[in-house]
Design a protein around this motif. Structure first.
Motif, short mmCIF file in Angstrom:
data_model
loop_
_atom_site.label_atom_id
_atom_site.label_comp_id
_atom_site.label_asym_id
_atom_site.label_seq_id
_atom_site.Cartn_x
_atom_site.Cartn_y
_atom_site.Cartn_z
N PRO A 11 0.84 -1.20 0.00
CA PRO A 11 0.00 0.00 0.00
C PRO A 11 0.87 1.24 0.00
O PRO A 11 1.99 1.23 0.52
CB PRO A 11 -0.81 -0.12 1.29
CG PRO A 11 -0.04 -1.05 2.16
CD PRO A 11 0.72 -1.95 1.22
N PRO A 12 0.37 2.31 -0.59
CA PRO A 12 1.18 3.53 -0.64
C PRO A 12 1.45 4.05 0.78
O PRO A 12 0.59 4.01 1.64
CB PRO A 12 0.33 4.51 -1.44
CG PRO A 12 -1.06 3.97 -1.38
CD PRO A 12 -0.94 2.49 -1.18
N GLN A 13 2.66 4.46 0.96
CA GLN A 13 3.07 4.99 2.26
C GLN A 13 2.57 6.43 2.41
O GLN A 13 2.66 7.22 1.47
CB GLN A 13 4.59 4.98 2.38
CG GLN A 13 5.20 3.60 2.40
CD GLN A 13 4.83 2.85 3.66
OE1 GLN A 13 4.67 3.45 4.72
NE2 GLN A 13 4.67 1.54 3.56
N PRO A 14 2.04 6.76 3.56
CA PRO A 14 1.65 8.16 3.76
C PRO A 14 2.89 9.04 3.79
O PRO A 14 3.97 8.59 4.18
CB PRO A 14 0.94 8.15 5.12
CG PRO A 14 1.45 6.94 5.82
CD PRO A 14 1.81 5.95 4.74
N PRO A 15 2.75 10.27 3.36
CA PRO A 15 3.93 11.14 3.37
C PRO A 15 4.43 11.35 4.80
O PRO A 15 3.65 11.40 5.74
CB PRO A 15 3.43 12.44 2.75
CG PRO A 15 1.95 12.40 2.87
CD PRO A 15 1.56 10.96 2.92
N ALA A 16 5.72 11.47 4.90
CA ALA A 16 6.31 11.69 6.21
C ALA A 16 5.88 13.06 6.73
O ALA A 16 5.75 14.01 5.96
CB ALA A 16 7.83 11.63 6.11
N TRP A 20 10.41 19.60 12.15
CA TRP A 20 10.22 20.79 12.98
C TRP A 20 10.71 22.03 12.25
O TRP A 20 10.05 23.05 12.26
CB TRP A 20 10.98 20.62 14.30
CG TRP A 20 10.84 21.80 15.21
CD1 TRP A 20 9.90 21.97 16.18
CD2 TRP A 20 11.66 22.98 15.23
NE1 TRP A 20 10.08 23.18 16.79
CE2 TRP A 20 11.16 23.83 16.23
CE3 TRP A 20 12.76 23.40 14.50
CZ2 TRP A 20 11.71 25.07 16.51
CZ3 TRP A 20 13.31 24.64 14.78
CH2 TRP A 20 12.78 25.46 15.78
N TRP A 21 11.87 21.93 11.61
CA TRP A 21 12.45 23.06 10.88
C TRP A 21 11.51 23.53 9.78
O TRP A 21 11.29 24.72 9.62
CB TRP A 21 13.80 22.64 10.30
CG TRP A 21 14.46 23.69 9.47
CD1 TRP A 21 14.51 23.75 8.11
CD2 TRP A 21 15.15 24.85 9.93
NE1 TRP A 21 15.19 24.86 7.71
CE2 TRP A 21 15.59 25.57 8.81
CE3 TRP A 21 15.42 25.36 11.20
CZ2 TRP A 21 16.30 26.76 8.91
CZ3 TRP A 21 16.13 26.55 11.28
CH2 TRP A 21 16.56 27.23 10.15
N ARG A 22 10.94 22.59 9.04
CA ARG A 22 10.02 22.94 7.96
C ARG A 22 8.75 23.58 8.51
O ARG A 22 8.26 24.57 7.98
CB ARG A 22 9.69 21.70 7.13
CG ARG A 22 8.73 22.00 5.99
CD ARG A 22 9.16 21.31 4.72
NE ARG A 22 8.33 21.68 3.62
CZ ARG A 22 8.64 22.59 2.74
NH1 ARG A 22 9.78 23.21 2.82
NH2 ARG A 22 7.84 22.88 1.75
N ARG A 23 8.18 22.98 9.58
CA ARG A 23 6.93 23.49 10.17
C ARG A 23 7.10 24.85 10.81
O ARG A 23 6.24 25.70 10.69
CB ARG A 23 6.44 22.51 11.25
CG ARG A 23 5.36 21.61 10.86
CD ARG A 23 4.76 20.82 12.03
NE ARG A 23 5.42 20.88 13.32
CZ ARG A 23 6.28 20.00 13.79
NH1 ARG A 23 6.63 18.96 13.07
NH2 ARG A 23 6.82 20.14 14.99
N ARG A 24 8.20 25.05 11.52
CA ARG A 24 8.38 26.26 12.32
C ARG A 24 9.13 27.38 11.63
O ARG A 24 9.01 28.53 12.05
CB ARG A 24 9.11 25.91 13.62
CG ARG A 24 8.39 24.93 14.47
CD ARG A 24 7.25 25.58 15.15
NE ARG A 24 6.62 24.62 16.05
CZ ARG A 24 5.43 24.75 16.52
NH1 ARG A 24 4.71 25.79 16.20
NH2 ARG A 24 4.92 23.85 17.32
N VAL A 25 9.91 27.07 10.60
CA VAL A 25 10.73 28.09 9.97
C VAL A 25 10.39 28.25 8.49
O VAL A 25 10.00 29.32 8.04
CB VAL A 25 12.24 27.81 10.15
CG1 VAL A 25 13.07 28.84 9.45
CG2 VAL A 25 12.59 27.74 11.63
#
Length: 179
Positions: A11-16, A20-25
């Motif tokens: 089954p297709p893997q959900p995206p990771a 934190w760096w991407r979300r917060r910055v």
């Protein structure tokens, strides 16, 4: 009877989840780029955010950012984001700047700003301790103010072409997505 076994695909893997760096910055900065600011406004916002984020006095960063953003009609959230991202660097620079500030404004025969000297002064002569801390803070602010001018100018004018390129790239992506 022939049985054919077909390979079962996993089954297709959900995206990771984003880091934190991407979300917060990264994502907040990209959202700011989408708000319609000009490259000039963006570069000024980043330059002032860096300068205010490195002020060698705790507790005045938000006040300085807010007053400047209102006065210059800049994006307050972007200015605060930039300044508060530099809080770890600010903490690293406060002690060396205060030591230099104490040397700048202190007597050459006076006490040096060390933890041991400060503890001794507080225990024995609190007025001298307050005087030494006052000199250290005032000297650190003078050093910061002198250094802030060239750093701010370099960042402001150096980042304008970068933001022009980023905004043009963002506009192309938006245009391609609409088609």
């Amino acid at each position: 009877m022939t049985s054919s076994t077909s390979p079962v695909s996993p089954p297709p893997q959900p995206p990771a989840p984003p880091s934190w760096w991407r979300r917060r910055v990264v994502e907040p900065v990209l959202n700011i780029l989408k708000q319609g600011l000009t490259p000039k406004q963006l570069s000024l916002t980043v330059a002032l955010g860096v300068i205010f984020g490195l002020v060698p006095m705790m507790g005045i960063t938000t006040l300085m950012c807010t007053a400047t953003a209102v006065r210059l009609r800049l994006n307050m959230a972007a200015l605060l984001l930039m300044s508060h991202l530099l809080s770890p660097v600010q903490l690293l620079l406060i002690i060396p700047l205060m030591r230099l500030g104490a040397q700048l404004l202190g007597d050459s025969a006076g006490p040096d700003l060390t933890l041991e000297q400060l503890e001794h002064l507080i225990a024995n002569n609190w007025r001298d301790a307050v005087h030494l801390l006052w000199q250290a803070c005032a000297g650190a602010m003078i050093i910061w103010a002198v250094a802030a001018v060239p750093v701010g100018l370099l960042l402001n004018f150096g980042l304008r072409p970068v933001f022009r390129w980023l905004l043009a790239r963002q506009a192309k992506k938006t245009e391609a997505a609409e088609l």
